[in-house]
Design a protein around this motif. Structure first.
Motif, PDB file in Angstrom:
ATOM      1  N   TYR A 134     -12.990-110.302  54.088  1.00 36.94           N
ATOM      2  CA  TYR A 134     -14.080-111.236  54.306  1.00 36.94           C
ATOM      3  C   TYR A 134     -14.884-111.416  56.116  1.00 36.94           C
ATOM      4  N   ILE A 135     -13.496-111.723  56.676  1.00 36.72           N
ATOM      5  CA  ILE A 135     -14.435-111.582  58.229  1.00 36.72           C
ATOM      6  C   ILE A 135     -13.218-110.745  59.041  1.00 36.72           C
ATOM      7  N   TYR A 136     -14.249-109.795  59.765  1.00 40.21           N
ATOM      8  CA  TYR A 136     -13.864-109.311  60.880  1.00 40.21           C
ATOM      9  C   TYR A 136     -14.031-109.325  62.223  1.00 40.21           C
ATOM     10  N   ASP A 137     -12.822-109.582  63.129  1.00 45.53           N
ATOM     11  CA  ASP A 137     -12.474-110.362  64.876  1.00 45.53           C
ATOM     12  C   ASP A 137     -13.434-109.365  65.177  1.00 45.53           C
ATOM     13  N   TRP A 138     -13.762-109.844  66.030  1.00 43.35           N
ATOM     14  CA  TRP A 138     -15.409-109.498  66.924  1.00 43.35           C
ATOM     15  C   TRP A 138     -14.426-108.398  67.935  1.00 43.35           C
ATOM     16  N   ARG A 139     -12.954-108.455  67.763  1.00 45.89           N
ATOM     17  CA  ARG A 139     -13.036-106.978  69.334  1.00 45.89           C
ATOM     18  C   ARG A 139     -12.936-105.816  67.839  1.00 45.89           C
TER      19      ARG A 139
END
Ligand code: ATP
Length: 771
Positions: A134-139
């Motif tokens: 749903y959301i990817y980590d910014w890294r």
């Protein structure tokens, strides 16, 4: 508004609602699990022994008992780990609830028809099955396209491959406390409005994470993987510190199994800075790293009876003493690699001559004299390395001590101590002794207790021997200046040594000698830098001397380093040459990234300061508007107090929350503070100040390093105060602390650096005398 734009917005609002719901549900499930685990742990602890049958009759029974205790402990540890993990997850979900994501890119991989919507946030969120994000980590590797590209052809690297494709949409969200505040589609790398919004806010007593608005060139620093040493030369306010903290978070995420937070050493310029940045990593969901000033790092390894000068005291001295030029010349030598090499020559000289040892005493009696140790030292083969000789002496001493310890068992003082034992102590000591004794049949209780008392009494002595404290390194360091001189510097050695000998005589160690002495001591008795450190991040690296930098490399030969600095802010004049930040053509281990855009200050402030920057190459301003800096002239003999008050009050009225009066030295700060008669509202930042609050502060420039304020006032920008080249660096550093407003005041004649600035770059006024 077009209907497609409208439906896009509806889609995003609905998606946010759905994601918040998922987060909420997940949090509830984990919370329930957690309270169940907690109950289980409490219960388990209570009944720990119930499920274990203790049988110690036969050897087999003992083994079986041990095994079942081990199993019970493992079950408990597993439950506790599970609980800890849940706790971390809850915290992460709570952070996501505030701002689940800040960006979206739509990406179509080459030769793939499907377009993926990638939402990017501070941590990842997956569906129940763990298949989709749903959301990817910014890294995450794919998130890098968000920072690096505008819509169009893009690529990113994973551990295995280079992935190419097309970005068809790039969108930014402003979500605060779970509410959508804005949606922007953008064609440029990172939309300016958001950055504008973020930079226009008031300065804070703690730094914010910049994860939503990382700029392309900063992203290079954050994701840099190649060379052993990464050097970042960045203009004032270009985001070096911000990028460095994101970099640490990035590396911790990507190397979870091999890099832990306690293996990262972050060296900061002063305590205020340490607290200023301490929030950023926890905000990003990472553990705080080992963060300290270089002073604290060095002082740990120096004898506590020596008072080590702080870099700030040294600086004050260099600014005000009469013989400053002469002192500065000696400082330049003592901070050079040449001095490091000279120390090495002195060490080899010592190895073939005499070391200085301490007597070894026990209960005020001499056990082994320093002459005896020295005689043993001379028996060792001449060619043996110094460190090996020390090791040999250590072993020899420990053996001798062992024999002496045995003899001591019969001593009268042991009897005295036994009589002093309370009954409980006696019993405790006896039981402990019994457990430690190898043979199970204990015949002589008294002997065991005597042994134990002696062992305890000898423990500190043995510990000191193991730490090689029998070598009198301080005396040898003194003799380096008294009894010795480098072959090709014999004539000036006396002048160089004068200051340090004088200080050592008073049990003081000048700052320039702190690292030299640590190095010297470490070479003899072993370096005791924290072994697990694998990544060293040095902020304000332009203030490090070549010797200090070489020392860090010497004690952490396998550590990776990130150095961040700005040569224009070298406030210690002796660090400007041979600084590690400066471009070096020779080293293959070093990669250098230059940041030129300055984000902290408004464009008028950056333009103003660039005119007198020691080197104004490659500084460009981020286009944020604000008032021109003000230069104020006070007529000679004017009432300085009233004028300063008027300026400060004016800044408060304009709505600035953090106002800093930045002085050249502490002495100058104290003068103004006194002038303002200890006003309660005004705080003076000293070298031991740990944090600062909003309001008006007086601060010497060297303590304002790395931090920023809404409004900066330089209270004495007169010719007499800022005139030399060294003072140019100080004035530049002071002015570049301002985010929104800058005022310089002078009396009589302005600093020549102000004269270098075209008149249209600032507004000028004179405060007329009113009384
Ligand atoms: N990409 C960004 N997005 C939002 N804010 C940023 C960004 N880059 C820098 N800033 C802000 O600009 C200011 C200066 O950043 P920082 O302190 O990291 O700069 P610096 O290069 O270390 O400065 P100096 O050398 O002058 O101490 C901070 O307020 C920081 O939050």
């Amino acid at each position: 508004m077009s209907s497609s734009k409208n439906s896009d917005q509806v889609f995003e609002y609905q998606r946010l609602k759905r994601i918040l719901q998922i987060i909420e549900e997940r949090e509830n499930v984990i919370k329930q699990q957690s309270s169940k685990i907690k109950e289980e742990v409490v219960e388990f602890r209570k009944n720990f022994w119930d499920d274990i049958t203790i049988n110690l009759e036969e050897l087999d029974d003992v083994i079986e008992t041990q095994e079942s205790i081990k199993q019970q402990s493992n079950v408990l540890a597993q439950k506790e780990r599970h609980y800890g993990k849940n706790y971390q997850q809850i915290k992460q979900l709570q952070r996501l609830k505030n701002q689940p994501y800040f960006g979206r890119v739509d990406f179509k991989e080459e030769a793939d028809n499907e377009e993926n919507q990638i939402y990017i946030g501070t941590s990842s969120l997956m569906d129940e099955e763990g298949l989709d994000f749903y959301i990817y980590d910014w890294r995450a590797p794919i998130s890098s396209i968000y920072y690096d590209y505008a819509p169009g052809p893009v690529q990113y690297e994973t551990d295995e491959e280079l992935v190419k494709g097309e970005m068809t949409l790039k969108r930014q969200f402003v979500i605060r406390q779970g509410k959508m505040k804005g949606i922007f589609d953008t064609a440029v790398t990172i939309v300016d409005e958001l950055l504008q919004e973020s930079l226009s806010q008031s300065a804070n007593a703690s730094m914010k994470s910049i994860v939503a608005t990382i700029q392309q060139e900063q992203n290079r620093i954050i994701r840099h993987q190649g060379s052993k040493i990464l050097v970042v030369q960045g203009a004032a306010g270009s985001g070096k510190t911000a990028a460095a903290l994101q970099r640490i978070a990035y590396l911790l995420y990507h190397h979870r199994s091999s890099l832990q937070a306690n293996q990262v050493l972050l060296l900061s310029p002063n305590d205020i800075f340490t607290s200023y940045i301490s929030n950023v990593l926890p905000e990003l969901g990472e553990e705080p790293v080992n963060q300290q000033t270089f002073y604290d790092f060095l002082v740990k390894g120096i004898e506590s009876n020596l008072i080590v000068e702080t870099p700030f005291e040294q600086m004050e001295q260099l600014l005000i003493r009469e013989d400053k030029q002469q002192k500065e010349n000696t400082v330049k030598y003592f901070t050079s690699i040449q001095f490091m090499k000279d120390i090495q020559s002195y060490l080899s000289f010592l190895n073939y001559n005499d070391l200085q040892f301490r007597h070894i005493r026990f209960r005020n009696e001499l056990l082994i004299s320093n002459e005896e140790i020295n005689a043993y030292f001379h028996e060792l083969p001449k060619a043996m390395r110094l460190s090996n000789k020390i090791e040999k002496i250590q072993l020899w001493l420990l053996q001798k001590i062992k024999v002496l310890q045995e003899k001591e068992i019969a001593a009268n003082w042991v009897q005295d101590q036994m009589e002093l034992l309370k009954k409980e102590d006696y019993m405790k000591a006896y039981h402990e002794a019994e457990a430690e004794e190898e043979e199970s049949s204990i015949q002589d209780e008294e002997l065991i207790l005597r042994k134990r008392i002696v062992r305890k009494a000898f423990a500190p002595l043995i510990q000191n021997i193991k730490l090689n404290r029998f070598v009198h390194t301080l005396r040898m360091y003194r003799e380096l200046f008294n009894q010795w001189a480098p072959v090709d510097r014999k004539s000036e050695w006396k002048t160089y040594s004068k200051y340090v000998l004088n200080d050592l005589h008073q049990n003081k160690l000048p700052w320039e000698h702190a690292v030299a002495y640590r190095f010297f001591k470490g070479e003899i008795i072993g370096h005791d830098a924290d072994q697990p450190t694998r990544l060293i991040v040095i902020d304000e690296a332009q203030d490090y001397t070549p010797f200090q930098f070489a020392y860090l490399q010497h004690v952490y030969p396998y550590g990776r380093m990130t150095l961040l600095g700005d040569i224009n802010q070298s406030i210690y004049s002796y660090t400007t040459t041979d600084n590690p930040i400066q471009e070096k053509a020779d080293s293959k281990d070093i990669e250098r990234i230059v940041l030129t855009k300055s984000y902290r200050s408004t464009k008028p402030i950056t333009d103003f300061t660039t005119f007198f920057a020691p080197s104004n190459e490659g500084i460009s301003a981020f286009d944020r508007q604000g008032p021109l800096p003000t230069v104020i002239q006070l007529p000679a003999q004017s009432n300085y107090k009233n004028a300063l008050w008027e300026i400060i009050e004016g800044k408060k009225k304009e709505g600035h929350e953090t106002i800093a009066v930045i002085c050249k030295s502490m002495r100058e700060c104290e003068k103004y503070k006194e002038l303002l008669e200890d006003d309660e509202e005004i705080n003076l930042i000293r070298s031991n100040t740990k944090t600062y609050q909003k309001g008006v502060v007086f601060v010497p420039v060297y303590l304002a390093k790395g931090i920023e304020f809404d409004a900066v006032i330089v209270p004495d920008a007169s010719e007499h105060n800022y005139n030399t080249e060294n003072e140019r660096y100080l004035l530049y550093t002071a002015c570049t602390r301002a985010m929104h407003d800058l005022t310089l005041v002078f009396m009589d004649k302005p600093s020549p650096f102000i004269k270098e600035i075209p008149k249209e770059k600032y507004s000028f006024r004179t405060i007329l005398e009113r009384n």
